[in-house]
Design a protein around this motif. Structure first.
Motif, PDB file in Angstrom:
ATOM      1  N   GLN A 191     -42.259  14.437  48.298  1.00 42.62           N
ATOM      2  CA  GLN A 191     -43.725  14.444  48.672  1.00 42.62           C
ATOM      3  C   GLN A 191     -44.540  15.141  47.575  1.00 42.62           C
ATOM      4  OE1 GLN A 191     -46.801  16.084  49.283  1.00 42.62           O
ATOM      5  NE2 GLN A 191     -45.720  17.560  50.757  1.00 42.62           N
ATOM      6  N   ARG A 192     -45.185  14.336  47.218  1.00 40.57           N
ATOM      7  CA  ARG A 192     -46.133  14.619  45.956  1.00 40.57           C
ATOM      8  C   ARG A 192     -47.495  14.036  46.409  1.00 40.57           C
ATOM      9  NH1 ARG A 192     -43.508  12.475  40.495  1.00 40.57           N
ATOM     10  NH2 ARG A 192     -45.236  13.544  39.609  1.00 40.57           N
ATOM     11  N   GLU A 193     -47.788  14.230  47.416  1.00 35.94           N
ATOM     12  CA  GLU A 193     -49.395  13.771  47.961  1.00 35.94           C
ATOM     13  C   GLU A 193     -50.554  14.382  46.979  1.00 35.94           C
ATOM     14  OE1 GLU A 193     -49.251  11.200  49.941  1.00 35.94           O
ATOM     15  OE2 GLU A 193     -48.331  11.546  51.782  1.00 35.94           O
ATOM     16  N   SER A 194     -51.516  13.803  47.175  1.00 39.45           N
ATOM     17  CA  SER A 194     -52.889  14.333  46.600  1.00 39.45           C
ATOM     18  C   SER A 194     -52.694  15.887  47.218  1.00 39.45           C
ATOM     19  CB  SER A 194     -54.142  13.414  47.170  1.00 39.45           C
ATOM     20  OG  SER A 194     -55.024  14.326  47.456  1.00 39.45           O
ATOM     21  N   GLU A 195     -53.439  16.833  46.621  1.00 37.03           N
ATOM     22  CA  GLU A 195     -53.586  17.907  47.308  1.00 37.03           C
ATOM     23  C   GLU A 195     -54.684  18.200  48.083  1.00 37.03           C
ATOM     24  OE1 GLU A 195     -52.983  21.366  44.588  1.00 37.03           O
ATOM     25  OE2 GLU A 195     -51.058  20.439  43.684  1.00 37.03           O
ATOM     26  N   ARG A 196     -55.274  17.036  48.393  1.00 35.51           N
ATOM     27  CA  ARG A 196     -56.361  16.995  49.373  1.00 35.51           C
ATOM     28  C   ARG A 196     -56.088  16.513  50.673  1.00 35.51           C
ATOM     29  NH1 ARG A 196     -60.965  14.259  47.599  1.00 35.51           N
ATOM     30  NH2 ARG A 196     -62.066  15.035  49.285  1.00 35.51           N
ATOM     31  N   ALA A 197     -54.497  16.118  50.706  1.00 40.15           N
ATOM     32  CA  ALA A 197     -53.966  14.963  51.573  1.00 40.15           C
ATOM     33  C   ALA A 197     -53.455  15.924  52.893  1.00 40.15           C
ATOM     34  CB  ALA A 197     -53.106  14.116  51.216  1.00 40.15           C
ATOM     35  N   TYR A 198     -53.146  15.422  54.042  1.00 43.48           N
ATOM     36  CA  TYR A 198     -52.456  15.742  55.080  1.00 43.48           C
ATOM     37  C   TYR A 198     -51.181  14.976  55.402  1.00 43.48           C
ATOM     38  CZ  TYR A 198     -56.849  18.236  55.784  1.00 43.48           C
ATOM     39  OH  TYR A 198     -58.036  18.908  55.653  1.00 43.48           O
ATOM     40  N   HIS A 199     -50.237  15.687  55.360  1.00 42.52           N
ATOM     41  CA  HIS A 199     -48.747  14.782  55.244  1.00 42.52           C
ATOM     42  C   HIS A 199     -47.939  15.299  56.578  1.00 42.52           C
ATOM     43  CE1 HIS A 199     -45.144  12.678  53.717  1.00 42.52           C
ATOM     44  NE2 HIS A 199     -44.536  13.455  54.197  1.00 42.52           N
ATOM     45  N   VAL A 200     -47.698  14.561  57.596  1.00 37.99           N
ATOM     46  CA  VAL A 200     -46.612  14.789  58.766  1.00 37.99           C
ATOM     47  C   VAL A 200     -45.561  13.830  58.791  1.00 37.99           C
ATOM     48  CG1 VAL A 200     -46.350  15.476  60.931  1.00 37.99           C
ATOM     49  CG2 VAL A 200     -48.350  16.172  59.897  1.00 37.99           C
ATOM     50  N   GLY A 201     -44.424  14.296  58.378  1.00 34.47           N
ATOM     51  CA  GLY A 201     -43.191  13.214  58.212  1.00 34.47           C
ATOM     52  C   GLY A 201     -42.123  13.709  59.071  1.00 34.47           C
ATOM     53  N   THR A 202     -41.583  12.693  59.463  1.00 35.97           N
ATOM     54  CA  THR A 202     -40.399  12.980  60.189  1.00 35.97           C
ATOM     55  C   THR A 202     -39.188  11.953  59.637  1.00 35.97           C
ATOM     56  OG1 THR A 202     -41.621  13.719  62.187  1.00 35.97           O
ATOM     57  CG2 THR A 202     -39.202  12.866  62.545  1.00 35.97           C
ATOM     58  N   THR A 203     -38.184  12.550  59.587  1.00 37.64           N
ATOM     59  CA  THR A 203     -36.782  11.574  59.504  1.00 37.64           C
ATOM     60  C   THR A 203     -36.045  11.883  60.614  1.00 37.64           C
ATOM     61  OG1 THR A 203     -37.254  11.757  57.104  1.00 37.64           O
ATOM     62  CG2 THR A 203     -34.912  11.107  57.816  1.00 37.64           C
ATOM     63  N   GLN A 204     -35.446  11.053  60.984  1.00 36.88           N
ATOM     64  CA  GLN A 204     -34.301  11.165  62.265  1.00 36.88           C
ATOM     65  C   GLN A 204     -33.172  10.439  61.910  1.00 36.88           C
ATOM     66  OE1 GLN A 204     -34.237  13.024  65.519  1.00 36.88           O
ATOM     67  NE2 GLN A 204     -31.927  12.726  64.724  1.00 36.88           N
ATOM     68  N   ALA A 205     -31.871  11.110  61.476  1.00 39.46           N
ATOM     69  CA  ALA A 205     -30.659  10.469  61.137  1.00 39.46           C
ATOM     70  C   ALA A 205     -29.851  10.492  62.376  1.00 39.46           C
ATOM     71  CB  ALA A 205     -30.332  10.917  59.991  1.00 39.46           C
ATOM     72  N   HIS A 206     -28.803   9.599  62.481  1.00 38.96           N
ATOM     73  CA  HIS A 206     -27.716   9.534  63.559  1.00 38.96           C
ATOM     74  C   HIS A 206     -26.464   9.052  62.809  1.00 38.96           C
ATOM     75  CE1 HIS A 206     -25.829   7.969  66.912  1.00 38.96           C
ATOM     76  NE2 HIS A 206     -26.357   8.837  67.866  1.00 38.96           N
ATOM     77  N   GLN A 207     -25.599   9.880  63.002  1.00 34.37           N
ATOM     78  CA  GLN A 207     -24.348   9.870  62.052  1.00 34.37           C
ATOM     79  C   GLN A 207     -23.062   9.547  62.963  1.00 34.37           C
ATOM     80  OE1 GLN A 207     -25.393  13.576  59.422  1.00 34.37           O
ATOM     81  NE2 GLN A 207     -23.706  12.543  58.849  1.00 34.37           N
ATOM     82  N   GLY A 208     -22.338   8.537  62.701  1.00 34.92           N
ATOM     83  CA  GLY A 208     -21.187   8.119  63.315  1.00 34.92           C
ATOM     84  C   GLY A 208     -19.724   8.957  62.694  1.00 34.92           C
ATOM     85  N   ARG A 209     -18.665   8.479  63.063  1.00 35.23           N
ATOM     86  CA  ARG A 209     -17.665   9.175  62.552  1.00 35.23           C
ATOM     87  C   ARG A 209     -17.540   9.310  61.102  1.00 35.23           C
ATOM     88  NH1 ARG A 209     -11.891   9.680  64.801  1.00 35.23           N
ATOM     89  NH2 ARG A 209     -12.663   9.354  66.845  1.00 35.23           N
ATOM     90  N   ASP A 210     -17.055  10.248  60.803  1.00 38.58           N
ATOM     91  CA  ASP A 210     -16.679  10.553  59.169  1.00 38.58           C
ATOM     92  C   ASP A 210     -17.825   9.735  58.196  1.00 38.58           C
ATOM     93  OD1 ASP A 210     -14.092  11.313  59.909  1.00 38.58           O
ATOM     94  OD2 ASP A 210     -13.427   9.437  60.070  1.00 38.58           O
ATOM     95  N   SER A 211     -19.105  10.010  58.770  1.00 43.64           N
ATOM     96  CA  SER A 211     -19.861   9.790  57.996  1.00 43.64           C
ATOM     97  C   SER A 211     -20.532  10.682  57.217  1.00 43.64           C
ATOM     98  CB  SER A 211     -21.291   9.064  58.898  1.00 43.64           C
ATOM     99  OG  SER A 211     -21.995  10.060  59.508  1.00 43.64           O
ATOM    100  N   LYS A 212     -21.230  10.470  56.083  1.00 40.89           N
ATOM    101  CA  LYS A 212     -21.980  11.563  55.200  1.00 40.89           C
ATOM    102  C   LYS A 212     -23.290  11.239  54.922  1.00 40.89           C
ATOM    103  CE  LYS A 212     -20.597  13.978  51.010  1.00 40.89           C
ATOM    104  NZ  LYS A 212     -19.666  13.824  49.837  1.00 40.89           N
ATOM    105  N   TYR A 213     -24.262  12.241  55.185  1.00 42.92           N
ATOM    106  CA  TYR A 213     -25.607  12.128  55.119  1.00 42.92           C
ATOM    107  C   TYR A 213     -26.099  13.260  54.187  1.00 42.92           C
ATOM    108  CZ  TYR A 213     -30.692  11.706  56.034  1.00 42.92           C
ATOM    109  OH  TYR A 213     -31.911  11.362  55.996  1.00 42.92           O
ATOM    110  N   SER A 214     -26.567  12.935  53.016  1.00 39.68           N
ATOM    111  CA  SER A 214     -26.843  13.967  52.192  1.00 39.68           C
ATOM    112  C   SER A 214     -28.521  13.789  52.076  1.00 39.68           C
ATOM    113  CB  SER A 214     -26.402  13.731  50.836  1.00 39.68           C
ATOM    114  OG  SER A 214     -25.100  13.918  50.760  1.00 39.68           O
ATOM    115  N   SER A 215     -29.316  14.834  52.303  1.00 39.61           N
ATOM    116  CA  SER A 215     -30.534  14.666  52.489  1.00 39.61           C
ATOM    117  C   SER A 215     -31.239  15.864  51.581  1.00 39.61           C
ATOM    118  CB  SER A 215     -31.309  14.863  53.745  1.00 39.61           C
ATOM    119  OG  SER A 215     -32.577  15.506  53.845  1.00 39.61           O
ATOM    120  N   PHE A 216     -32.108  15.471  50.532  1.00 36.64           N
ATOM    121  CA  PHE A 216     -33.043  16.441  49.654  1.00 36.64           C
ATOM    122  C   PHE A 216     -34.565  16.295  50.004  1.00 36.64           C
ATOM    123  CE2 PHE A 216     -34.793  18.667  46.452  1.00 36.64           C
ATOM    124  CZ  PHE A 216     -33.878  19.802  46.237  1.00 36.64           C
TER     125      PHE A 216
END
Lengths: 257, 440
Positions: free
Chosen positions: B232-257
């Motif tokens: 997230q490198r928006e303009s410094e005058r901007a508004y940012h509302v972001g949502t991420t929703q993940a759903h993980q099955g068996r033995d799955s691997k989710y790496s978020s940064f």
């Protein structure tokens, strides 16, 4: 090289050093011994310029210059090195970067250009052997996750790379097994030259079997209560500190060497 | 934008059937109704206690018309991680811009497209999954996005396929998007044992004021591995509302940064559900703010199935009068035995006026779990500063190096080298000015 006269210093209104006088000449090794709480580590930190300590009296002159007026980085640039009792962990900065940055800062202070990276790699490689460390440690973060022994060896590695004129080893032996102690002592002894000097701060005589001092000083209650040759360390080993601490008359300034 | 403004937008929008497959319209209607009933959150809402949405609620944003924008390829150079062989979809002011996009070599069966195209084509996976993870129960901003989204990214990696190169979804705002609101919607599907790295960037050319309200759904089937890097490198005058929703099955691997340095006010929600046994999730992040920036991260890890692992490290560096918020929830359901969870939030305050509200929350309803959490708030360590100075580094250089080191420590955990190096450089430039290369 270093002349300390009637040095008083403390932390947060509590006086810890109550009049230390000490002269260290080029080529000499001095041992500062004493019981816990006697002010040994404070003396080491004050000489290196830790901002938490306040000097309330006396003087320390290094190569004719007022040492106490210098910020810590200038002391380092002029050749003073403190091997920390508790080396600080710095995750996110590799040893390789840290060593080179420190080395170059010292060069810059002398008006020299930064060292060629290849030449520096050769220098570090050679110094690593001196303290028996693997080169892979260079890519690890400074002291992060290091064992106690690794941290102490890393201090000696930094010292070996930076080549100080006056090295102060603050309880470098604490927590070391006998093998690590030998490695550390070997490093320190290999770096001895006629134009540099070492102050070894230690609680135990053990390290002094390997780094043989010219002078031994006993610190108690913030004062030097006895000074002598290397045999004094052996006497302390045999008799403990109590006889000196009890015998020290209150209010007497530390004995000059 | 006022609630009424958005409701009006929806009326016009719903009339445009070209954008609305039949199945989607009822979902959109339900979402806008929910938004109309509840309105924007206020600081009386628990999850919004430390972040006021009033500046967004009271502003008059216009709904962005199709197309527009005057972004050139050269403008994007600072945001593309020096990569030339990645698949990169560029969205200008919320709309897919094919001229700036490039689909690199992808394994057979992998689909990377704009969501608008995928909707028009009637891709079955979109119908099956879109809005299945985030719609009504995620609060006002997700409802608004669900009602009004037009475009966004669509990535589908079929079973057993490994996509080696990262896929970059690059959302750019420019002057033509000023005073506008955009609601990009992205759907990422990794089928069984599929692997992919997705980079999702929100950036600006110039410093327009706008409202960016993206929602991303990530479906990880059994054994899937997804690395998801959010920048997230928006303009410094901007508004940012972001949502991420993940759903993980068996033995799955989710790496978020999550890397957040932009926007006047930003709120990033990253949520995952560990629905199958043996799943792993890593949620890491770094936020850096100065001036009067407000940066809020909310994470939620739901351990539904047993034998899952969650690791979380968020770090914040706040200068001037910046305000940071971190709220990390780990929720362990009664069936989620043998859960292994570790959460850490460390903050560095560089100024007496900088402020952080940090709230790690563990809610555990299973009895055989190993969960720890901790938060720290502090200044630069005096002993570390002295240590560096005692080696010859000046006081300012020592501060610089320690600040950088604090931030770099978490950035260095990113597996994708191009992104890791780029974010390390950004971290350096942000607070420490020019430092010699090769610090890390």
């Amino acid at each position: 090289m270093l002349e300390i006269i009637d040095l008083h210093a403390g932390i947060a209104d509590r006086e810890i050093l109550k009049g230390i006088s000490l002269t260290v000449r080029a080529g000499e090794v001095h041992a500062i011994m004493g019981p816990n709480g006697s002010g040994k580590s404070t003396l080491a930190q004050v000489l290196a310029g830790h901002p938490a300590y306040e000097v309330t009296g006396g003087s320390a002159t290094y190569d004719g210059e007022d040492l106490l007026a210098l910020p810590p980085e200038e002391r380092a640039q002029k050749g003073i090195f403190l091997a920390f009792q508790y080396p600080v962990e710095i995750p996110g900065v590799t040893n390789a970067y840290f060593l080179r940055a420190a080395y170059n800062e010292i060069r810059k202070s002398k008006g020299l250009d930064e060292i060629d990276p290849m030449d520096f790699a050769d220098l570090v490689e050679e110094r690593l052997r001196l303290v028996d460390m693997d080169r892979e440690m260079l890519q690890r973060a400074v002291n992060a996750g290091f064992s106690g022994g690794e941290k102490k060896r890393n201090e000696i590695l930094q010292m070996a790379v930076l080549g100080p004129r006056l090295a102060i080893l603050d309880e470098t032996d604490s927590g070391l097994d006998i093998d690590a102690l030998r490695v550390v002592a070997h490093g320190v002894n290999s770096l001895r030259r006629p134009d540099n000097a070492t102050i070894v701060v230690t609680h135990y005589q053990r390290l002094l079997n390997y780094i043989v001092p010219d002078r031994v000083h006993v610190l108690a209650g913030g004062r030097i209560v006895k000074s002598g040759g290397k045999d004094l360390a052996l006497e302390l080993e045999a008799r403990g500190y109590d006889w000196l601490v009890e015998a020290a008359p209150a209010g007497v300034a530390g004995a000059a060497v | 934008m006022t609630v009424h403004g958005f409701l009006d937008d929806f009326s016009k929008f719903a009339a445009d059937h070209g954008r609305n497959p039949e199945w989607l319209l009822p979902v959109r209607r339900a979402a806008i109704e929910r938004f109309g009933e509840r309105g924007f959150p206020t600081t009386r809402d628990e999850d919004w206690h430390f972040t006021s949405a009033a500046r967004i609620a009271d502003a008059e944003f216009v709904s962005l018309a199709a197309g527009g924008g005057d972004v050139r390829a050269a403008d994007l150079e600072p945001f593309t991680f020096g990569a030339t062989d990645w698949t990169q979809l560029v969205f200008v002011n919320g709309r897919y811009t094919p001229e700036l996009s490039a689909v690199g070599a992808l394994p057979a069966g992998v689909r990377v497209a704009s969501l608008a195209d995928a909707l028009r084509e009637g891709v079955p996976a979109v119908r099956e999954r879109l809005t299945s993870l985030a719609a009504l129960d995620h609060g006002a901003f997700v409802a608004l996005n669900t009602a009004l989204f037009v475009d966004g990214g669509f990535v589908h990696v079929p079973a057993n396929v490994v996509v080696e190169r990262p896929i970059h979804l690059l959302f750019v705002a420019d002057a033509d998007g000023a005073s506008g609101a955009a609601h990009p919607r992205t759907l990422i599907i990794a089928d069984r044992h599929a692997r992919a790295t997705i980079v999702e960037s929100y950036v600006a050319v110039g410093d327009p004021m706008y409202f960016m309200n993206p929602v991303t759904e990530v479906v990880l089937a059994d054994g899937a591995h997804v690395t998801h890097l959010r920048v997230q490198r928006e303009s410094e005058r901007a508004y940012h509302v972001g949502t991420t929703q993940a759903h993980q099955g068996r033995d799955s691997k989710y790496s978020s940064f999550s890397f957040a340095t932009g926007a006047a006010l930003s709120r990033t929600n990253i949520y995952t559900v560990l629905a199958g046994p043996g799943g792993e999730v890593t949620l890491n992040g770094l936020y850096m703010a100065d001036g009067t920036q407000h940066v809020d991260h909310q994470t939620r890890i739901e351990h539904v199935a047993p034998n899952c692992t969650s690791h979380e490290v968020y770090k914040g560096v706040l200068d001037d009068a910046a305000h940071g918020v971190f709220n990390g929830k780990v929720y362990v359901h009664p069936e989620a035995q043998k859960t292994d969870g570790k959460q850490t939030n460390n903050n560095l305050l560089l100024s007496p006026d900088a402020h952080i509200d940090t709230k790690p929350q563990l809610e555990i309803f299973a009895d055989d779990v190993k969960c720890t959490h901790g938060a720290t708030v502090g200044q630069l360590d005096e002993n570390a500063l002295f240590y560096l100075r005692s080696r010859g580094l000046g006081a300012d250089d020592a501060k610089t190096l320690l600040t950088y080191a604090f931030a770099a420590d978490v950035v260095q955990r990113i597996d994708e080298p191009a992104v890791r190096d780029a974010l390390e450089t950004l971290a350096r430039e942000r607070f420490v000015g020019a430092m010699p290369a090769g610090v890390g």
